[in-house]
Design a protein around this motif. Structure first.
Motif, PDB file in Angstrom:
ATOM      1  N   SER A   4       0.827  -1.197   0.000  1.00 13.93           N
ATOM      2  CA  SER A   4       0.000   0.000   0.000  1.00 13.93           C
ATOM      3  C   SER A   4       0.861   1.247   0.000  1.00 13.93           C
ATOM      4  O   SER A   4       2.058   1.207   0.292  1.00 13.93           O
ATOM      5  N   THR A  27      -3.522  -3.052  -2.435  1.00 12.12           N
ATOM      6  CA  THR A  27      -3.956  -4.259  -3.141  1.00 12.12           C
ATOM      7  C   THR A  27      -3.411  -5.487  -2.428  1.00 12.12           C
ATOM      8  O   THR A  27      -2.384  -5.422  -1.738  1.00 12.12           O
ATOM      9  N   GLY A  34     -10.469  -3.220   0.608  1.00 14.78           N
ATOM     10  CA  GLY A  34     -10.934  -1.860   0.836  1.00 14.78           C
ATOM     11  C   GLY A  34     -11.746  -1.693   2.098  1.00 14.78           C
ATOM     12  O   GLY A  34     -11.901  -0.570   2.591  1.00 14.78           O
ATOM     13  N   THR A  35     -12.248  -2.795   2.654  1.00 12.87           N
ATOM     14  CA  THR A  35     -13.019  -2.726   3.900  1.00 12.87           C
ATOM     15  C   THR A  35     -12.127  -2.841   5.127  1.00 12.87           C
ATOM     16  O   THR A  35     -12.597  -2.638   6.246  1.00 12.87           O
ATOM     17  N   SER A 191      -7.923  -8.168  -4.609  1.00 14.00           N
ATOM     18  CA  SER A 191      -8.737  -6.961  -4.465  1.00 14.00           C
ATOM     19  C   SER A 191      -7.829  -5.742  -4.443  1.00 14.00           C
ATOM     20  O   SER A 191      -6.610  -5.853  -4.268  1.00 14.00           O
ATOM     21  N   ALA A 193      -8.068  -1.088  -3.749  1.00 12.53           N
ATOM     22  CA  ALA A 193      -8.900   0.058  -3.367  1.00 12.53           C
ATOM     23  C   ALA A 193      -8.055   1.316  -3.362  1.00 12.53           C
ATOM     24  O   ALA A 193      -6.833   1.271  -3.201  1.00 12.53           O
ATOM     25  N   ASP A 210     -12.976   7.457  -4.498  1.00 13.34           N
ATOM     26  CA  ASP A 210     -13.270   6.426  -3.493  1.00 13.34           C
ATOM     27  C   ASP A 210     -13.751   5.184  -4.228  1.00 13.34           C
ATOM     28  O   ASP A 210     -14.941   5.017  -4.490  1.00 13.34           O
ATOM     29  N   ARG A 212     -13.360   0.780  -5.011  1.00  8.45           N
ATOM     30  CA  ARG A 212     -12.959  -0.535  -4.505  1.00  8.45           C
ATOM     31  C   ARG A 212     -13.261  -1.607  -5.529  1.00  8.45           C
ATOM     32  O   ARG A 212     -14.304  -1.586  -6.179  1.00  8.45           O
ATOM     33  N   ASP A 214     -13.549  -5.532  -5.006  1.00  3.92           N
ATOM     34  CA  ASP A 214     -13.557  -6.425  -3.849  1.00  3.92           C
ATOM     35  C   ASP A 214     -13.137  -7.860  -4.149  1.00  3.92           C
ATOM     36  O   ASP A 214     -12.622  -8.540  -3.256  1.00  3.92           O
TER      37      ASP A 214
END
Length: 256
Positions: A4, A27, A34-35, A191, A193, A210, A212, A214
């Protein structure tokens, strides 16, 4: 499980006002990153990963919003975390940066502190992943200490083309992904985000700030496609509702 990047950029808006924007992108070879990992506000950006402790991100941003320096905010949370040795935590605020990789993170793991940005990763194919993310972002970053012209959506001028921070964050993730990224090739589901926040107020917040993805086998490709679709949607909405936004702004001025 992840790599990240967290970013702080200063720029000048069309009215000549100094503004700050923050970005975070991530990623991994698991679903729903992203959550779990990225957290952001107009005051800073934080990423929590490895053996994830969401509270580090949630409270980290909360403390930064309360005025605590990012280093003090994140270090205090790690000091109270019994699992700190398994954590990776990094971020930026309006003035500083912080990076931490616990000694029990899974190799290869490591981080880079660029002052105005931070990069970290674990379970990677090698150090080259972090280096590639760093180099890709540094090539696109606005010059430090220099005026950085931006349009009303926080884009940076690059020759004849303006590249929003969101797009440049995708470029940075792509560079790390192409270098090898997460080494667990036996896990096909991945995933990604990104989030961007700014001190600038917009008539319509850009939806592409914003995003994502998932669950997919092609996270960066899908994130870029989603970004491009969101950019087009934002442009269409601004064109359709431009008169209404201008009328609202005129009413706001009249009420002051």
């Amino acid at each position: 499980m992840t790599f990240s990047i967290c970013v702080r950029e200063e720029y000048e808006d069309d009215d000549g006002t100094d503004q700050t924007r923050f970005g975070v992108a991530v990623t991994t070879r698991l679903a729903g990153v992203g959550t779990l990992c990225p957290f952001i506000s107009e005051n800073g950006a934080v990423a929590t990963q490895s053996l994830v402790n969401i509270e580090l991100g949630e409270k980290g941003i909360e403390y930064i919003d309360d005025g605590l320096a990012v280093e003090d905010a994140l270090q205090s949370l790690l000091n109270a975390d019994d699992g700190a040795a398994n954590r990776q935590l990094h971020g930026v605020d309006s003035e500083g940066s912080f990076v931490f990789s616990g000694e029990e993170c899974k190799p290869w793991y490591g981080h880079h502190d660029g002052g105005s940005f931070t990069v970290a990763g674990n379970l990677l194919t090698g150090e080259e992943v972090i280096e590639s993310v760093t180099e890709a972002y540094e090539k696109s970053a606005p010059p430090r200490g220099a005026d950085s012209r931006a349009d009303t959506e926080g884009n940076r001028e690059t020759g004849d083309r303006e590249e929003p921070l969101a797009e440049r964050l995708i470029d940075a993730l792509e560079a790390g992904h192409e270098e090898g990224g997460d080494k667990r090739e036996e896990l096909p589901v991945q995933s990604a985000a990104l989030m961007v926040e700014s001190t600038e107020e917009f008539a319509l917040d850009p939806a592409y700030n914003d995003l994502r993805i998932d669950a997919t086998e092609t996270p960066i490709e899908d994130l870029r496609e989603t970004y491009e679709t969101a950019v087009q949607g934002h442009e269409d909405a601004m064109e359709l509702y431009e008169d209404a936004y201008e009328e609202d702004e005129m009413n706001d001025v009249g009420e002051e």
